[in-house]
Enzyme design. Structure first.
Site, mmCIF file in Angstrom:
data_model
loop_
_atom_site.group_PDB
_atom_site.id
_atom_site.type_symbol
_atom_site.label_atom_id
_atom_site.label_comp_id
_atom_site.label_asym_id
_atom_site.label_seq_id
_atom_site.Cartn_x
_atom_site.Cartn_y
_atom_site.Cartn_z
ATOM 1 N N GLU A 171 35.668 30.276 48.591
ATOM 2 C CA GLU A 171 34.498 29.964 49.422
ATOM 3 C C GLU A 171 34.232 28.462 49.525
ATOM 4 O OE1 GLU A 171 31.092 32.172 48.059
ATOM 5 O OE2 GLU A 171 32.024 34.109 48.466
ATOM 6 N N GLU A 369 36.206 39.807 47.298
ATOM 7 C CA GLU A 369 34.896 39.985 46.647
ATOM 8 C C GLU A 369 34.002 40.820 47.538
ATOM 9 O OE1 GLU A 369 32.591 36.550 45.280
ATOM 10 O OE2 GLU A 369 34.444 35.565 44.654
HETATM 11 C C1 BGP Z 1 29.867 34.699 45.425
HETATM 12 C C2 BGP Z 1 30.618 33.788 44.455
HETATM 13 C C3 BGP Z 1 30.629 34.323 43.062
HETATM 14 C C4 BGP Z 1 29.336 35.011 42.619
HETATM 15 C C5 BGP Z 1 28.748 35.912 43.691
HETATM 16 C C6 BGP Z 1 27.387 36.522 43.323
HETATM 17 O O1 BGP Z 1 29.540 34.004 46.593
HETATM 18 O O2 BGP Z 1 31.956 33.601 44.852
HETATM 19 O O3 BGP Z 1 30.987 33.251 42.228
HETATM 20 O O4 BGP Z 1 28.447 34.088 42.143
HETATM 21 O O5 BGP Z 1 28.648 35.198 44.923
HETATM 22 O O6 BGP Z 1 26.321 35.645 43.485
HETATM 23 P P1 BGP Z 1 24.895 35.800 42.756
HETATM 24 O O7 BGP Z 1 25.123 35.878 41.308
HETATM 25 O O8 BGP Z 1 24.129 34.571 43.129
HETATM 26 O O9 BGP Z 1 24.220 37.033 43.253
#
Ligand code: BGP
Length: 466
Positions: A171, A369
């Protein structure tokens, strides 16, 4: 009358697994030789910015517990797993000497994962830069691009016998937006010119890593992981549609087009130039970007982007922001994850897949993801196990859309959940739990959640019935 069940069977060899990152899972122990990252530094000066003042030093102790954690990969049905290397662990000052303890650690991790038969895909960069480089201007400078190229090459040389599938960046738009426009990540600047330079330099670095990967091991494959949410307009009015188109230029095409097609979209370049934001670049660099596109893509998808035309004129006294051209749209009646506050919109996956099929040469991709964060998840614990039926339903609903896309020719080869074991998440620390495996912060004990057991079944059956 009971509804007849439908079988969602995925193509043979479809991969099932999860993603995590070094900075969010490893933790540090005294004497491990790790250097300071941007996150370590930021926490040391502004701990109050982090949820409950929990910083990046402990995270989910993978550095200490990786041997037993790797055993849990099988128990939760993984056939693919994505960790990341921390640049600041491997090369503590960003350039120069390699930390031998880090080499031993990562080699042992990769070797053990290979021994379990789980496919490895290793990410080089997950929002974490050695602080020594950040201090000197970080991604605003070409020195960081050069340092990153050397770091990537070092990784291919040190670990190329154990890892054949790589990721340049996760990202890359996030550090641009959060670090240089929105003040959510260090260095917390609000400076569009710097943001554009950081984005461009990151893209150049990604292309250089692709080049280095192919030069080091011509058989190896490398991708970039992008969060490719479509921008959905509020209405089909000309203004809203234009707002969505421009939002997408900034949010997704800024990295998608150069990474896959080798070129920036013309309209984006025009906007950047019009606002006096043109970065420092050379024709030689543009040729590198053109020639070294990725072999495949990783796609992260959590929530859609909904936009509308601006309802108020832009305040010219404010520094330029992409939402000069659009603003967010809070759609009434949207489906929400009540435990995290993000919208849930499963067809987003199908739309991404069709976009890649129609406009990006149907490039190979993996969903790297997708996941459901839950605050206060311990309240769902019954007899020692988190009963996360909501997560199972969330995954199934997204898989139904992915299955539909694959049936229509999408080139997706795997589904990876965020995440394996509950991990630390930047400013949110441990607020939102995402794992297939629960982490007890006090004892560091790991317990497979209901979804972890279900995921194993999903993987073994290569699909599910519903
Ligand atoms: C994504 C990232 C991860 C993780 C996820 C969840 O964008 O790649 O690293 O952090 O988001 O985010 P959060 O914990 O803020 O809900």
């Amino acid at each position: 009358m009971t509804k007849e069940k439908k079988l969602y069977q995925f193509p043979e060899g479809f991969l099932w697994g999860s993603s995590t990152s070094g900075p969010q899972s490893e933790g540090t122990v005294p004497g491990d030789g790790k250097g300071m990252s941007n996150w370590d530094y930021w926490f040391s000066i502004e701990p109050e910015r982090f949820h409950n003042q929990v910083g990046p030093s402990q995270t989910s102790t993978f550095y200490t517990n990786y041997k037993s954690d790797i055993e849990l990969l099988k128990a939760t049905g993984h056939t693919i797993f994505r960790p990341s290397i921390q640049w600041s662990r491997l090369i503590p000052d960003g350039v120069g000497e390699v930390n031998r303890k880090a080499v031993d650690f990562y080699r042992d991790v990769f070797k053990r994962i290979n021994e379990t038969g789980v496919k490895l895909i290793v990410n080089l960069y997950h929002f974490d830069i050695p602080y020594a480089l950040q201090e000197k201007g970080g991604w605003e400078t070409k020195e960081t691009v050069e340092a990153y190229e050397n770091y990537a090459r070092t990784c291919f040389e040190l670990f190329g016998d154990l890892v054949d599938t790589w990721i340049t960046f996760n990202e890359p738009i996030v550090p641009v937006e959060c670090g240089y426009l929105g003040n959510y990540h260090y260095p917390g600047k609000v400076d569009a010119k710097a943001a554009v330079q950081v984005a461009y330099n990151t893209q150049l670095a990604s292309a250089l890593a692709v080049k280095a990967c192919h030069e080091t091991n011509p058989e190896h494959k490398i991708c970039v992981v992008l969060n490719l949410t479509p921008a959905y307009p509020r209405s089909q009015s000309e203004e809203d549609v234009k707002a969505a188109r421009i939002a997408e230029l900034f949010q997704t095409k800024s990295f998608l087009d150069p990474s896959v097609l080798g070129e920036y979209p013309r309209e984006l370049v025009e906007i950047i130039n019009k606002h006096g934001l043109t970065p420092d670049y050379t024709d030689e660099e543009l040729a590198i970007i053109k020639e070294h596109t990725v072999d495949f893509l990783g796609v992260n998808y959590y929530q859609p982007l909904r936009v509308q035309a601006r309802t108020t004129p832009w305040d010219e006294s404010q520094p330029f922001m992409p939402n000069y051209y659009f603003q967010g749209y809070d759609m009434p009646g949207k489906k929400i994850n009540p435990h995290r506050g993000w919208e849930i919109y499963e067809p987003g996956i199908y739309d991404i897949a069709m976009n890649l099929k129609e406009n990006y040469g149907n490039i190979d991709w993996i969903l790297t993801e997708n996941g459901m964060g839950v605050e206060g998840e311990e309240k769902f614990k019954v007899d020692g196990m988190i009963q996360d039926d909501y997560r199972i339903e969330f995954i199934e609903n997204h898989l139904i859309e992915l299955h539909r896309a694959i049936e229509e020719g999408a080139n997706c080869h795997g589904y990876m959940l965020w995440t394996f074991i509950d991990c630390w998440s930047w400013l949110n620390a441990y607020k939102n739990r995402y794992g297939l495996v629960e982490l007890d912060l006090e004892t560091q004990q790991r317990t497979i959640k209901k979804s972890g057991h279900w995921f194993k079944q999903l993987s073994e059956q290569n699909g599910f019935e519903r």
